[in-house]
Design an enzyme around this catalytic site. Sequence first.
Site, mmCIF file in Angstrom:
data_model
loop_
_atom_site.group_PDB
_atom_site.id
_atom_site.type_symbol
_atom_site.label_atom_id
_atom_site.label_comp_id
_atom_site.label_asym_id
_atom_site.label_seq_id
_atom_site.Cartn_x
_atom_site.Cartn_y
_atom_site.Cartn_z
ATOM 1 N N SER A 189 0.677 -2.314 3.876
ATOM 2 C CA SER A 189 1.684 -1.716 2.785
ATOM 3 C C SER A 189 2.236 -2.344 3.106
ATOM 4 O O SER A 189 3.008 -3.341 3.064
ATOM 5 C CB SER A 189 1.496 0.160 2.587
ATOM 6 O OG SER A 189 1.609 0.713 1.270
ATOM 7 N N GLU A 321 -7.186 -2.306 -4.678
ATOM 8 C CA GLU A 321 -6.301 -1.618 -3.590
ATOM 9 C C GLU A 321 -5.765 -0.916 -4.749
ATOM 10 O O GLU A 321 -5.471 0.561 -3.928
ATOM 11 C CB GLU A 321 -5.000 -3.205 -3.843
ATOM 12 C CG GLU A 321 -5.034 -3.657 -2.627
ATOM 13 C CD GLU A 321 -4.642 -3.322 -1.895
ATOM 14 O OE1 GLU A 321 -4.293 -2.544 -1.003
ATOM 15 O OE2 GLU A 321 -5.243 -4.535 -0.802
ATOM 16 N N HIS A 413 -6.999 0.620 -1.682
ATOM 17 C CA HIS A 413 -5.429 0.658 -0.454
ATOM 18 C C HIS A 413 -5.108 1.388 0.536
ATOM 19 O O HIS A 413 -5.930 2.409 0.724
ATOM 20 C CB HIS A 413 -4.211 0.993 -1.376
ATOM 21 C CG HIS A 413 -2.698 0.239 -0.678
ATOM 22 N ND1 HIS A 413 -2.929 -0.862 -0.514
ATOM 23 C CD2 HIS A 413 -1.776 0.992 -0.443
ATOM 24 C CE1 HIS A 413 -1.519 -0.698 0.702
ATOM 25 N NE2 HIS A 413 -1.069 0.525 0.413
#
Length: 510
Positions: A189, A321, A413
Amino acid sequence: MGKALATVAEGGLEGVSEGGVRRFLGVPYAASPLGERRFAAPQPYPAWEGTRDASQSGPTAPQAKTPAFPGLDIVPLVGAGWREGDDFLQANIWAPEDAAGAPVMVFIHGGAFVGGSNDAPVTDGTAFARSGVVLVSINYRLGVEGWLALPGAPTNLGLRDQIAALRWVQANIAAFGGDPGNVTVFGESAGAMSVGCLIASPLAKGLFRRAIIESGHGSMVRPIPVARRVTAKLAKLAGVTPDIAGFATLSPAQWIPHQQKIQLPTTRIDLRDGQGREPAYGLSRFLPVFGDDVLPEHPLDALARGAGTEVELLIGTNAEEMNLYFAPTGVRARIGRLLAWFILRGKVPKARAILKAYGMGRRKAGHVFTDALSDLVFRQPARAFAAAHQGKTHFYELGWRSPLFGGELGACHAIDLPFVFDTIACCTGEEGFVGACPPADLAKRIHAIWAGFARDGGLDWPEYGVDRRWVRRLEQDEAATEAPLPAAPYCSRGDRLNARADLHKRLPFR
């Protein structure tokens, strides 16, 4: 459990030895960035006398309390929040008991550049040490302290912290049995976005041999003039001048409420670049900037000119995600066509055409919106970064789906983290990120790929390129070629990535 001893340039350390793994926690790599060193480039940590206790994690960077997601426990993913203390520019280190010349991996945590820490349970480095790797996990400055374009202060302080940590690793990792000539930097991330920037940065050149980018790329950056709109807005919210003197009048703790407010979608601020695109799509107001000595130009332009060619790269994304942001909150189920278009039009040109390409009018609006943003924010720009990188490049995707929220969480995610670190046990349970019975064999296999790549760069599927879009599907344990994603033609200058020549003019997501 026994003692583990090591000596670094600053002095002696006493950590813990357990089960064939030595761990040293809370080891400072730079001096406290508070007081007279606030809003300044990182400085060396002063030497200490005797032996420093390294058995417990140290402070974390100033940040808000870890947000709550209904029905989902994310504390194992990001940590428990702010643990106050001055010396938060520190590292946690896990090493094999008898390591000598071992490969080194340096992990940079995520958290939208405003949260996270190096001691989140999911990123415990024990499994990597048992795989023969010296694992280093670092903290860095967040939010106002690390990612503002603040007149009178150096830009990209968070990146400067990361570079300082990598330099510290070069100077000291041999004390833990690591090889400074075999360093892999990796992140997830915001940490992965940081790695994308480090590959392009002239200040980080030579500090690592390989890189792994998990759900990140090099396009989540802003020009300095655009980033200064965040500085001006924060100054107005707090009633201070938009410069280093004004921002220094409030403590880190006093800035956190203002930092939280500017992160809200209801706080209006236009952060679109010259192409009419907001590179973070509202996920964070705080991003790296380009146009300074850390990033003289946009990372993709730097790659097109040959930056990072010497770095071997493994990059990839998860298949769904944005489910993390829209499934637990209920946004996916509630959003309609008009609102989806209204939100997207403020972030990227041709919003209506993009949504239509993803099936708006034929599929549920929330699913269309989520799928489009998954590609726009993560999947497509990661592929653009891979295509731009002129060195050895491999691409992966993880499609394993979490069963939470009736399967709606899916391959969201951060779902990769417990598999990469082989720490799925900390994320199981009724509200656990990976559900009750995640596949342990998949965690072992993914972890082995990461550790093996750090060891010698070896991967058993073809390289990724403009004309050879090979992607390893991790959950299927097979590689296949793929067509461009639907978002690609709407986010470029109309060109598909089909030629290396003059690549920097063709890249989507500059």
